[in-house]
Design a protein around this motif. Structure first.
Motif, PDB file in Angstrom:
ATOM      1  N   CYS A 188       0.864  -1.182   0.000  1.00 51.80           N
ATOM      2  CA  CYS A 188       0.000   0.000   0.000  1.00 51.80           C
ATOM      3  C   CYS A 188       0.898   1.228   0.000  1.00 51.80           C
ATOM      4  O   CYS A 188       1.779   1.364   0.846  1.00 51.80           O
ATOM      5  CB  CYS A 188      -0.919   0.006   1.224  1.00 51.80           C
ATOM      6  N   CYS A 191       0.127   3.180   3.549  1.00 54.56           N
ATOM      7  CA  CYS A 191       0.531   2.645   4.863  1.00 54.56           C
ATOM      8  C   CYS A 191       1.591   1.554   4.803  1.00 54.56           C
ATOM      9  O   CYS A 191       2.097   1.117   5.834  1.00 54.56           O
ATOM     10  CB  CYS A 191      -0.698   2.134   5.624  1.00 54.56           C
ATOM     11  N   CYS A 227      -3.980  -0.779  -0.035  1.00 55.42           N
ATOM     12  CA  CYS A 227      -4.582  -1.892   0.695  1.00 55.42           C
ATOM     13  C   CYS A 227      -6.112  -1.704   0.575  1.00 55.42           C
ATOM     14  O   CYS A 227      -6.579  -0.615   0.249  1.00 55.42           O
ATOM     15  CB  CYS A 227      -4.117  -1.887   2.153  1.00 55.42           C
ATOM     16  N   HIS A 230      -7.483   1.465   2.475  1.00 55.12           N
ATOM     17  CA  HIS A 230      -7.157   2.755   1.874  1.00 55.12           C
ATOM     18  C   HIS A 230      -7.775   2.908   0.481  1.00 55.12           C
ATOM     19  O   HIS A 230      -8.077   4.016   0.060  1.00 55.12           O
ATOM     20  CB  HIS A 230      -5.642   2.963   1.856  1.00 55.12           C
TER      21      HIS A 230
END
Ligand SMILES: [Zn+2]
Length: 265
Positions: A188, A191, A227, A230
């Motif tokens: 991601c 993150c 991800c 998100h």
């Protein structure tokens, strides 16, 4: 060795019979012995449902929704999109037939619609696209970075909708996304997380900055890896893009500032 999913064993056995590599009786016996399956059910799958599903013909007896779901997935993996379309037409005939008999099978309808939807253009990451991206990534992931970048550039220039990887035909866009996933290490970009799958590979989603329905494409400058959390936040949250160049994107998402690189080398 990892134990095979029972649905995969059923599918592979029925497939061997269908392709003439195993007799009907041996197929039925093998399901009874290996999976403790009821003989009548084994016979029904091997003699009736499986060949009719693959040939696009109506069948009357039904299976569990879970088994149908697996079969459709394996049909796509082993035989490709055209065969999946044929199988979906058989499933539609079946759903209409059992509906007449008063069996609504809402879940089966949902699965049918989901696969059907996956075969057409759609903004959501589809199962069919994800399977293709996985297969391509598995095949290409051990190549060197410079080879991957060349592959990406060549795929972007190509005007053909289809590409061949390891003797199999895929949507060109899925090859581009697979290459972006490998080059950005399946993480991601907000993150750093990913989902670890049972088989040890990583799951990550490709989000379009300009969505597909607004003619956004699979160019690396239009794709960010996110991800699932998100990705949904990016699609549904309050997002204001403040800068978008070939190399980076800057945006404010639900009150947080992000600067993500869109470069691939
Ligand atoms: Zn994330």
């Amino acid at each position: 060795m990892a134990e095979l999913n029972p649905n995969r064993i059923i599918f592979d056995t029925a497939k061997k019979v269908y392709e003439g590599n195993l007799s009907k009786n041996d197929g039925i016996n093998s399901l009874v012995m290996e999976l403790n399956m009821n003989r009548g059910s084994a016979q029904m799958i091997i003699v009736q449902i499986f060949p009719k599903l693959l040939n696009g013909d109506q069948f009357t007896r039904t299976l569990s929704v879970d088994l149908f779901n697996s079969f459709l997935r394996f049909i796509f993996e082993d035989y490709g999109a055209e065969r999946l379309k044929i199988s979906l037409s058989a499933l539609k005939l079946h759903i209409d037939y059992i509906k007449e008999k008063g069996d609504a099978k809402i879940k089966l309808r949902k699965i049918y619609l989901r696969y059907l939807n996956d075969l057409s253009v759609n903004d959501e990451p589809s199962i069919v696209d994800e399977i293709e991206q996985d297969e391509i990534a598995n095949h290409l992931k051990h190549r060197t970075k410079s080879v991957l970048i060349d592959e990406l550039k060549n795929s972007e220039i190509s005007s053909s909708e289809k590409v061949t990887v390891n003797h199999k035909t895929y949507k060109r866009n899925n090859k581009i996304v697979a290459l972006i996933k490998i080059l950005r290490d399946f993480k991601c970009q907000i993150c750093g997380q990913f989902i670890l799958k049972r088989d040890g590979s990583k799951y990550i989603e490709a989000a379009h900055i300009v969505p597909k329905h607004k003619k956004g494409n699979e160019d690396p400058k239009n794709i960010i890896l996110l991800c699932p959390n998100h990705h949904k936040e990016f699609d549904l949250g309050n997002c204001e893009i403040t800068k978008h160049t070939y190399n980076e994107i800057k945006f404010n998402l639900n009150g947080n500032q992000y600067l993500l690189s869109l470069a691939i080398d």
